[in-house]
Design a protein around this motif. Structure first.
Motif, PDB file in Angstrom:
ATOM      1  N   TRP A   1       0.844  -1.206   0.000  1.00 15.01           N
ATOM      2  CA  TRP A   1       0.000   0.000   0.000  1.00 15.01           C
ATOM      3  C   TRP A   1       0.873   1.249   0.000  1.00 15.01           C
ATOM      4  O   TRP A   1       0.636   2.189  -0.773  1.00 15.01           O
ATOM      5  CB  TRP A   1      -0.908  -0.036   1.226  1.00 15.01           C
ATOM      6  CG  TRP A   1      -1.903   1.070   1.357  1.00 15.01           C
ATOM      7  CD1 TRP A   1      -3.203   1.075   0.934  1.00 15.01           C
ATOM      8  CD2 TRP A   1      -1.699   2.345   1.992  1.00 15.01           C
ATOM      9  NE1 TRP A   1      -3.819   2.264   1.256  1.00 15.01           N
ATOM     10  CE2 TRP A   1      -2.922   3.069   1.904  1.00 15.01           C
ATOM     11  CE3 TRP A   1      -0.612   2.952   2.609  1.00 15.01           C
ATOM     12  CZ2 TRP A   1      -3.069   4.354   2.411  1.00 15.01           C
ATOM     13  CZ3 TRP A   1      -0.752   4.235   3.122  1.00 15.01           C
ATOM     14  CH2 TRP A   1      -1.965   4.933   3.024  1.00 15.01           C
ATOM     15  N   VAL A   2       1.877   1.265   0.875  1.00 17.31           N
ATOM     16  CA  VAL A   2       2.765   2.427   0.960  1.00 17.31           C
ATOM     17  C   VAL A   2       3.488   2.645  -0.361  1.00 17.31           C
ATOM     18  O   VAL A   2       3.556   3.770  -0.875  1.00 17.31           O
ATOM     19  CB  VAL A   2       3.770   2.243   2.115  1.00 17.31           C
ATOM     20  CG1 VAL A   2       4.834   3.353   2.081  1.00 17.31           C
ATOM     21  CG2 VAL A   2       3.059   2.234   3.462  1.00 17.31           C
ATOM     22  N   GLU A   3       4.003   1.574  -0.939  1.00 20.61           N
ATOM     23  CA  GLU A   3       4.719   1.683  -2.217  1.00 20.61           C
ATOM     24  C   GLU A   3       3.806   2.216  -3.317  1.00 20.61           C
ATOM     25  O   GLU A   3       4.207   3.092  -4.107  1.00 20.61           O
ATOM     26  CB  GLU A   3       5.287   0.321  -2.608  1.00 20.61           C
ATOM     27  CG  GLU A   3       6.046   0.331  -3.940  1.00 20.61           C
ATOM     28  CD  GLU A   3       6.543  -1.047  -4.334  1.00 20.61           C
ATOM     29  OE1 GLU A   3       6.853  -1.244  -5.538  1.00 20.61           O
ATOM     30  OE2 GLU A   3       6.604  -1.942  -3.467  1.00 20.61           O
ATOM     31  N   ALA A   4       2.583   1.699  -3.356  1.00 19.89           N
ATOM     32  CA  ALA A   4       1.660   2.110  -4.417  1.00 19.89           C
ATOM     33  C   ALA A   4       1.237   3.567  -4.260  1.00 19.89           C
ATOM     34  O   ALA A   4       1.205   4.324  -5.243  1.00 19.89           O
ATOM     35  CB  ALA A   4       0.432   1.209  -4.405  1.00 19.89           C
ATOM     36  N   VAL A   5       0.912   3.980  -3.050  1.00 24.45           N
ATOM     37  CA  VAL A   5       0.447   5.358  -2.837  1.00 24.45           C
ATOM     38  C   VAL A   5       1.563   6.351  -3.110  1.00 24.45           C
ATOM     39  O   VAL A   5       1.354   7.383  -3.768  1.00 24.45           O
ATOM     40  CB  VAL A   5      -0.110   5.519  -1.404  1.00 24.45           C
ATOM     41  CG1 VAL A   5      -0.407   6.985  -1.103  1.00 24.45           C
ATOM     42  CG2 VAL A   5      -1.381   4.686  -1.243  1.00 24.45           C
ATOM     43  N   THR A   6       2.763   6.068  -2.620  1.00 28.31           N
ATOM     44  CA  THR A   6       3.874   6.996  -2.859  1.00 28.31           C
ATOM     45  C   THR A   6       4.237   7.036  -4.347  1.00 28.31           C
ATOM     46  O   THR A   6       4.525   8.111  -4.898  1.00 28.31           O
ATOM     47  CB  THR A   6       5.103   6.608  -2.032  1.00 28.31           C
ATOM     48  OG1 THR A   6       5.443   5.228  -2.286  1.00 28.31           O
ATOM     49  CG2 THR A   6       4.835   6.787  -0.550  1.00 28.31           C
ATOM     50  N   GLY A   7       4.208   5.884  -4.999  1.00 28.73           N
ATOM     51  CA  GLY A   7       4.527   5.854  -6.428  1.00 28.73           C
ATOM     52  C   GLY A   7       3.486   6.585  -7.254  1.00 28.73           C
ATOM     53  O   GLY A   7       3.827   7.331  -8.192  1.00 28.73           O
ATOM     54  N   PHE A   8       2.222   6.384  -6.922  1.00 25.30           N
ATOM     55  CA  PHE A   8       1.147   7.078  -7.641  1.00 25.30           C
ATOM     56  C   PHE A   8       1.272   8.587  -7.459  1.00 25.30           C
ATOM     57  O   PHE A   8       1.156   9.350  -8.432  1.00 25.30           O
ATOM     58  CB  PHE A   8      -0.204   6.590  -7.120  1.00 25.30           C
ATOM     59  CG  PHE A   8      -1.377   7.385  -7.624  1.00 25.30           C
ATOM     60  CD1 PHE A   8      -1.893   7.172  -8.887  1.00 25.30           C
ATOM     61  CD2 PHE A   8      -1.950   8.368  -6.830  1.00 25.30           C
ATOM     62  CE1 PHE A   8      -2.973   7.911  -9.354  1.00 25.30           C
ATOM     63  CE2 PHE A   8      -3.027   9.120  -7.285  1.00 25.30           C
ATOM     64  CZ  PHE A   8      -3.535   8.894  -8.556  1.00 25.30           C
ATOM     65  N   ALA A   9       1.487   9.041  -6.228  1.00 31.30           N
ATOM     66  CA  ALA A   9       1.608  10.478  -5.968  1.00 31.30           C
ATOM     67  C   ALA A   9       2.771  11.071  -6.750  1.00 31.30           C
ATOM     68  O   ALA A   9       2.646  12.165  -7.335  1.00 31.30           O
ATOM     69  CB  ALA A   9       1.784  10.725  -4.468  1.00 31.30           C
ATOM     70  N   ALA A  10       3.894  10.373  -6.774  1.00 29.04           N
ATOM     71  CA  ALA A  10       5.058  10.880  -7.509  1.00 29.04           C
ATOM     72  C   ALA A  10       4.757  10.968  -9.009  1.00 29.04           C
ATOM     73  O   ALA A  10       5.113  11.957  -9.667  1.00 29.04           O
ATOM     74  CB  ALA A  10       6.266   9.977  -7.250  1.00 29.04           C
ATOM     75  N   ALA A  11       4.095   9.935  -9.550  1.00 32.06           N
ATOM     76  CA  ALA A  11       3.790   9.928 -10.983  1.00 32.06           C
ATOM     77  C   ALA A  11       2.829  11.039 -11.360  1.00 32.06           C
ATOM     78  O   ALA A  11       2.902  11.593 -12.472  1.00 32.06           O
ATOM     79  CB  ALA A  11       3.198   8.569 -11.367  1.00 32.06           C
ATOM     80  N   GLN A  12       1.942  11.412 -10.451  1.00 29.12           N
ATOM     81  CA  GLN A  12       0.953  12.457 -10.718  1.00 29.12           C
ATOM     82  C   GLN A  12       1.419  13.840 -10.286  1.00 29.12           C
ATOM     83  O   GLN A  12       0.695  14.824 -10.487  1.00 29.12           O
ATOM     84  CB  GLN A  12      -0.362  12.129 -10.006  1.00 29.12           C
ATOM     85  CG  GLN A  12      -1.004  10.829 -10.457  1.00 29.12           C
ATOM     86  CD  GLN A  12      -1.427  10.854 -11.915  1.00 29.12           C
ATOM     87  OE1 GLN A  12      -1.842  11.891 -12.436  1.00 29.12           O
ATOM     88  NE2 GLN A  12      -1.323   9.718 -12.591  1.00 29.12           N
ATOM     89  N   GLY A  13       2.600  13.927  -9.698  1.00 25.16           N
ATOM     90  CA  GLY A  13       3.116  15.216  -9.231  1.00 25.16           C
ATOM     91  C   GLY A  13       2.353  15.773  -8.041  1.00 25.16           C
ATOM     92  O   GLY A  13       2.189  16.991  -7.919  1.00 25.16           O
TER      93      GLY A  13
END
Length: 368
Positions: A210-222
């Motif tokens: 969950w942590v990996e996915a949320v942080t990765g999504f936020a980074a990809a979306q700026g």
């Protein structure tokens, strides 16, 4: 002596509306729905009688109750006075029960019997009984049977999810009353730069995927990640999540509840997505134009069922099993739903406005 025909008629006793508004000052969602429920009751009678239980002064401020607005009954010791005022009220009183969850576990039968008696008393006096949008929790007998009888005896028995309506077997399916709290424009979509997270402290903390996915999504979306607190008991969880996600933690701290709610609504105004497992976090987020997302391990049906009532499905995901890729795909798909979410939220607001008008009309009609 004056003849009987020339005697002056006594002035009519003032009409009364009774409304129960208990709740903890540390839960902004409870304050939200009680405030909207109070709005339905205001102005329906000459005299407003409000029972708040043991709630502190801060609770009254959250409800928007000022001195002189109502006859306030502020302790459990005032329950006999509440019952006496109800029993001696002028004919055609109005009684508004509390919105939100109705716990019907074992041990609640006596309370439900009292509520049934209050309902019957008001109906015998040709009054109006309103049960605002509610949800049944943990139904057991005989509490469920008593509650169902009371719902059938009420002019308005409103349910925020289809399961509760099916269990009660009487009433109407309507949006949660929180959707009446007022839509806000918020920032334009392209100017929204945050992903806001607010999770319950008493449920299991999401794992590494969950942590990996949320942080990765936020980074990809700026998007910047911010964790916020809408219920005081969740503050430690918000702090933990901010550390795990590399986000900004915004504590409640010493801020008074009214100021805290105002700050949170500003945060939702600037968010693209809000992730939570609290229903009224997500409702306030949707009212601010953000996308509401439930993303936790083993979510309950509460949020999914309540949003399904307003036509919003597939916005909840069980984060216990899918890996980071599945979670990221789910979050990315939510970004396509902006127009649909805003349309459905607007329709819910209009529906609730119509129900409030129906309640007021029923009370007026009963007094003709």
């Amino acid at each position: 002596m004056r003849s009987g025909g020339s005697r002056r008629r006594r002035a009519p006793r003032p009409t009364r509306t009774f409304v129960s508004l208990t709740g903890p000052a540390g839960n902004l969602g409870d304050a939200l729905i009680r405030r909207e429920q109070l709005a339905w009751a205001r102005g329906t009678s000459d005299e407003l009688v409000v029972y708040t239980g043991e709630a502190p002064d801060a609770w009254l401020a959250q409800l928007g109750l000022a001195p002189g607005d109502a006859v306030l009954l502020r302790s459990k010791r005032s329950v006999p006075r509440w019952l006496f005022m109800l029993a001696t009220a002028p004919s055609r009183p109005a009684l508004v029960f509390e919105a939100g969850e109705v716990p019907l576990e074992r041990g609640n039968a006596l309370r439900e019997l009292v509520f049934l008696a209050e309902t019957v008393l008001v109906r015998l006096r040709r009054g109006v009984v309103v049960r605002p949008p509610r949800a049944i929790r943990a139904p057991t007998q005989p509490a469920l049977r008593l509650h169902s009888l009371a719902a059938r005896a009420s002019q308005f028995a409103l349910w925020r999810d289809a399961t509760s309506l099916r269990i009660a077997a009487h009433g109407q399916l309507v949006p949660d009353i929180g959707f009446a709290a007022g839509r806000r424009d918020g920032l334009p979509w392209n100017a929204r730069a945050e992903l806001v997270v607010s999770l319950r402290g008493k449920r299991p903390r999401p794992g590494p995927a969950w942590v990996e996915a949320v942080t990765g999504f936020a980074a990809a979306q700026g998007l910047r990640i911010r964790t916020v607190v809408q219920v005081r008991e969740d503050e430690d969880r918000a702090r933990e999540l901010a550390s795990a996600l590399g986000g900004e933690f915004e504590p409640w701290g010493d801020r008074d509840p009214v100021a805290q709610e105002a700050l949170l609504r500003e945060r939702y105004d600037g968010a693209r997505l809000v992730i939570s497992d609290r229903l009224h976090v997500l409702i306030l987020a949707a009212l601010s134009g953000a996308l509401p997302v439930e993303l936790v391990p083993a979510p309950t049906r509460k949020i999914a069922d309540s949003f399904a009532t307003v036509g919003l499905t597939d916005m909840s995901m069980d984060a216990a099993n899918p890996g980071p890729r599945g979670i990221t795909g789910f979050l990315t798909a939510q970004l396509t739903r902006v127009d649909d979410v805003r349309r459905r939220v607007g329709e819910a607001e209009v529906r609730l406005s119509g129900i409030e008008a129906d309640v007021r009309a029923a009370i007026r009609s009963a007094r003709r």
